[in-house]
Design a protein around this motif. Structure first.
Motif, PDB file in Angstrom:
ATOM      1  N   THR A  73      37.472  41.472  32.911  1.00 14.12           N
ATOM      2  CA  THR A  73      37.262  40.228  32.557  1.00 14.12           C
ATOM      3  C   THR A  73      38.457  39.352  32.789  1.00 14.12           C
ATOM      4  N   THR A  74      39.679  39.926  32.842  1.00 18.30           N
ATOM      5  CA  THR A  74      40.802  39.186  32.886  1.00 18.30           C
ATOM      6  C   THR A  74      41.946  39.334  34.140  1.00 18.30           C
ATOM      7  N   CYS A  75      41.577  40.400  34.936  1.00 25.10           N
ATOM      8  CA  CYS A  75      42.236  40.686  36.214  1.00 25.10           C
ATOM      9  C   CYS A  75      41.845  39.713  37.461  1.00 25.10           C
ATOM     10  N   ARG A  76      42.717  39.116  37.796  1.00 19.13           N
ATOM     11  CA  ARG A  76      42.574  38.103  38.953  1.00 19.13           C
ATOM     12  C   ARG A  76      43.119  38.499  40.199  1.00 19.13           C
ATOM     13  N   ALA A  77      43.661  39.854  40.288  1.00 11.75           N
ATOM     14  CA  ALA A  77      44.166  40.341  41.784  1.00 11.75           C
ATOM     15  C   ALA A  77      42.959  40.369  42.607  1.00 11.75           C
ATOM     16  N   ILE A  78      43.059  40.345  43.831  1.00 13.49           N
ATOM     17  CA  ILE A  78      42.201  40.289  44.789  1.00 13.49           C
ATOM     18  C   ILE A  78      42.407  41.587  45.629  1.00 13.49           C
ATOM     19  N   PRO A  79      41.293  42.152  46.092  1.00 14.18           N
ATOM     20  CA  PRO A  79      41.401  43.476  46.782  1.00 14.18           C
ATOM     21  C   PRO A  79      42.155  43.126  48.320  1.00 14.18           C
ATOM     22  N   LEU A  80      43.011  44.111  48.634  1.00 16.06           N
ATOM     23  CA  LEU A  80      43.757  43.652  49.887  1.00 16.06           C
ATOM     24  C   LEU A  80      43.427  44.617  50.879  1.00 16.06           C
ATOM     25  N   THR A  81      42.337  45.467  50.686  1.00 14.96           N
ATOM     26  CA  THR A  81      41.732  46.141  51.778  1.00 14.96           C
ATOM     27  C   THR A  81      40.340  45.933  51.952  1.00 14.96           C
TER      28      THR A  81
END
Length: 81
Positions: A73-81
């Motif tokens: 609910t807090t992680c804003r990282a986007i997938p890079l692959t």
């Protein structure tokens, strides 16, 4: 006018021991893996930022499920692959 094309992120391969998969606010996934509810070797791992629990050996499902969900609910990282 933008010429950028939107592409959907593809879901990572599901591990054989996948118990729960959460989607993060950044569009990535948090996987909870392990042998199951009554074992203390379950773990979670974020495909976006690479975070995982502090305990190397893992923990019981009831204990790590809230942590994995909170991270999702807090992680804003986007997938890079």
């Amino acid at each position: 006018m933008s010429t950028a094309t939107r592409t959907a992120f593809t879901e990572p391969v599901r591990p054989r021991d996948l118990l729960i998969r959460f989607i993060t606010v950044g569009g990535s996934y948090v996987d909870v893996t392990g042998p199951g509810e009554h074992f203390d070797t379950n773990r979670w791992n974020c495909h976006g930022c690479g975070a995982s629990p502090q305990l190397v050996q893992g923990d019981f499902l009831f204990s790590i499920r809230p942590d994995a969900n909170t991270h999702a609910t807090t992680c804003r990282a986007i997938p890079l692959t």
